[in-house]
Write a protein that holds these residues in place. Structure first.
Motif, PDB file in Angstrom:
ATOM      1  N   GLY A  88       0.857  -1.102  -0.029  1.00  0.00           N
ATOM      2  CA  GLY A  88      -0.116  -0.108  -0.125  1.00  0.00           C
ATOM      3  C   GLY A  88       0.841   1.339  -0.123  1.00  0.00           C
ATOM      4  O   GLY A  88       1.672   1.431  -0.869  1.00  0.00           O
ATOM      5  N   GLU A  89       0.515   2.035   0.841  1.00  0.00           N
ATOM      6  CA  GLU A  89       1.293   3.596   1.177  1.00  0.00           C
ATOM      7  C   GLU A  89       2.371   3.312   2.234  1.00  0.00           C
ATOM      8  O   GLU A  89       1.637   3.058   3.327  1.00  0.00           O
ATOM      9  N   VAL A  90       3.303   4.171   1.963  1.00  0.00           N
ATOM     10  CA  VAL A  90       4.328   4.263   3.416  1.00  0.00           C
ATOM     11  C   VAL A  90       4.407   5.904   3.402  1.00  0.00           C
ATOM     12  O   VAL A  90       4.757   6.343   2.305  1.00  0.00           O
ATOM     13  N   VAL A 112       4.607   8.089   0.057  1.00  0.00           N
ATOM     14  CA  VAL A 112       3.532   9.181  -0.002  1.00  0.00           C
ATOM     15  C   VAL A 112       4.494  10.431   0.870  1.00  0.00           C
ATOM     16  O   VAL A 112       4.771  10.334   2.019  1.00  0.00           O
ATOM     17  N   PHE A 113       4.875  11.319   0.307  1.00  0.00           N
ATOM     18  CA  PHE A 113       5.989  12.479   0.895  1.00  0.00           C
ATOM     19  C   PHE A 113       5.171  13.431   1.836  1.00  0.00           C
ATOM     20  O   PHE A 113       4.199  14.019   1.422  1.00  0.00           O
ATOM     21  N   CYS A 114       5.796  13.433   2.936  1.00  0.00           N
ATOM     22  CA  CYS A 114       5.157  14.409   4.005  1.00  0.00           C
ATOM     23  C   CYS A 114       6.293  15.487   3.920  1.00  0.00           C
ATOM     24  O   CYS A 114       7.388  15.486   3.603  1.00  0.00           O
ATOM     25  N   ILE A 132      -2.669   9.982   6.291  1.00  0.00           N
ATOM     26  CA  ILE A 132      -3.059   8.501   6.325  1.00  0.00           C
ATOM     27  C   ILE A 132      -4.299   8.320   5.754  1.00  0.00           C
ATOM     28  O   ILE A 132      -5.277   9.105   5.842  1.00  0.00           O
ATOM     29  N   THR A 133      -4.094   7.208   5.018  1.00  0.00           N
ATOM     30  CA  THR A 133      -5.409   6.664   4.355  1.00  0.00           C
ATOM     31  C   THR A 133      -5.710   5.226   4.973  1.00  0.00           C
ATOM     32  O   THR A 133      -4.893   4.721   5.562  1.00  0.00           O
ATOM     33  N   ASP A 134      -6.780   4.570   4.205  1.00  0.00           N
ATOM     34  CA  ASP A 134      -6.929   3.187   4.589  1.00  0.00           C
ATOM     35  C   ASP A 134      -5.957   2.348   3.765  1.00  0.00           C
ATOM     36  O   ASP A 134      -5.622   1.108   4.078  1.00  0.00           O
ATOM     37  N   ARG A 135      -5.086   3.010   3.086  1.00  0.00           N
ATOM     38  CA  ARG A 135      -3.966   2.313   2.204  1.00  0.00           C
ATOM     39  C   ARG A 135      -2.512   2.341   3.071  1.00  0.00           C
ATOM     40  O   ARG A 135      -1.583   1.685   2.647  1.00  0.00           O
TER      41      ARG A 135
END
Ligand code: T4K
Length: 397
Positions: A88-90, A112-114, A132-135
């Motif tokens: 998923g996503e990190v 996923v860039f923060c 944050i998402t469900d992924r």
């Protein structure tokens, strides 16, 4: 020192280039003796005694049970991402070396860039929360330039959302937060021992963790997915560290306290030498954080200094101080991510971009002398004094 700055037509201040990232080479005779022992015993790689010792030493320095040493940190990150089953996503900071992002994407995980907190250069937990998402399956923090990330807030955020938490600690062996060593935070951390790093093994990296199961999977995956008796239990790769690398790593680590002292001394000397130079601010550790001082980072406030970071870097480079400007652009602005179809970041990341445009790294480490630090400070003072002329010359080049 020449009467004129090199960018303005003078002779370069340094005859030989002064590199950022010149390797700290520890006791050469002891290193060569350990390498000779490896050759004599005809055990060159695959869990020889030197790699085993290096792993014990690193685990002790990090205050954890397990260390798996590998050929470099990029591969160590890949093995960790796969062994931890990330998908998923990190969420990770964009303000990092490209390897942090690439290793995720290489393993089929969406980075996923923060954004960052400009005061620390580290991931901003409040922005991370909004991403944050469900992924989302994990957060990958980075202890930028050896400054520990906000571990308590990231722990709380990860716990609240059932996420795993890892750290890319490529810059940070020897640093600590409230007395707790970097290497012992999150579910696992990854060190780099690249030649340019504080502790070096030519090339090298390691996963450190207290998680027995994760350590076992990492150890197996870095050895073709094999376990006891060479039984294959999973897909794996060859990420092993050699005995030659471990020899350098062992001696380098033995020298760590001394190296921190040398670097701290350089940092203090830079602070004194740059005191009062308008618009040039030396970054220092936050209260509660102890750092390895692997990097000396100054921030240029252009309106105050009268010269921007790029012009100042060009002037230093002309004088043979080969400064670096990590990390500009941030990962999210590099081609694979700016153009990728995946969801990465809601552009822009204002703090990442602002800090990236202001910072420059200065020479430090055991290869740099106090006299050279003084010369670099004097150069910076003169560059700021001649700000307008330097800016014009840099714009012409
Ligand atoms: N995560 C983070 C946050 C990282 O910063 C890094 C690596 C990684 C992960 C991945 O770790 P590894 O897979 O590398 O273990 C350098 C390093 O290659 C890289 O390790 C480092 N971060 C990154 C920030 O910088 P380059 O390609 O920009 O620079 P390089 O290695 O060509 O050399 C830099 C300077 O050092 C040069 O001016 C010359 C000098 N140098 C270099 C070497 C190799 C020497 O004087 N002697 C040498 O042997 O990446």
């Amino acid at each position: 020192m020449s009467a004129e700055l090199a960018i303005l037509g003078g002779a370069p201040c340094f005859d030989e280039p002064l590199h950022i990232g010149r390797p700290n080479v520890p006791d050469e005779r002891r290193t060569m003796a350990l390498i000779q022992q490896a050759i004599d015993r005809r055990w060159l790689t695959a869990f020889g005694p030197l790699v085993k010792q290096f792993e014990r030493d690193i685990a002790a320095a990090a205050g954890v049970k397990h260390c798996v040493a590998m050929c470099n940190a990029s591969v160590a990150l890949q093995v960790l991402i796969r062994a931890a089953g990330l998908r998923g996503e990190v969420i990770l900071p964009s303000f990092t070396f490209i390897a942090t992002a690439h290793t995720l994407l290489w393993e089929g995980v969406t980075p996923v860039f923060c954004d960052i907190d400009e005061k620390t250069g580290n991931l901003d937990p409040a922005h991370a929360r909004r991403l944050i998402t469900d992924r989302t399956t994990a957060i990958m923090g980075v202890h930028l330039w050896g400054h520990p990330a906000p571990t308590e807030e990231l722990d709380a955020l990860a716990d609240e959302h059932g996420l795993r938490l890892f750290y890319d600690s490529a810059h940070a062996i020897g640093s600590s937060r409230h007395g707790r060593p970097v290497g012992s935070f999150g579910h696992a951390e990854v060190f780099s021992f690249h030649a340019t790093k504080f502790i070096n093994s030519f090339e090298g990296g390691a996963v450190v963790t207290d998680d027995d199961g994760l350590a076992e999977r990492v150890r197996s995956m870095h050895n073709y997915g094999r376990g006891e008796g060479s039984v294959v239990s999973s897909i794996g790769t060859n990420a092993k560290m050699t005995e030659v690398a471990a020899a350098m790593g062992i001696v380098s680590l033995e020298n760590m306290a001394h190296l921190i002292d040398v670097n701290r001394g350089h940092h203090t000397r830079y602070a004194e030498g740059l005191a009062g130079v308008p618009g040039v601010v030396l970054r220092a550790p936050l209260p509660g954080n102890r750092i390895n001082h692997q990097y000396v980072v100054v921030e240029i406030d252009e309106p105050v200094a009268g010269v921007g970071r790029d012009a100042l870097a060009a002037a230093l480079t002309a004088d043979n101080v080969l400064v670096r400007t990590h990390f500009d652009p941030g990962c999210h602005r590099t081609a694979p991510y700016a153009q990728a179809p995946q969801r990465h970041a809601p552009l822009p990341l204002p703090h990442t971009e602002a800090l990236g445009s202001r910072v420059v790294m200065l020479p430090t480490g055991s290869e740099v002398t106090s006299a050279q630090v003084d010369q670099v400070c004097a150069l910076i003072r003169r560059i700021v004094d001649r700000g307008e002329a330097v800016a014009a010359a840099a714009a012409r080049n």
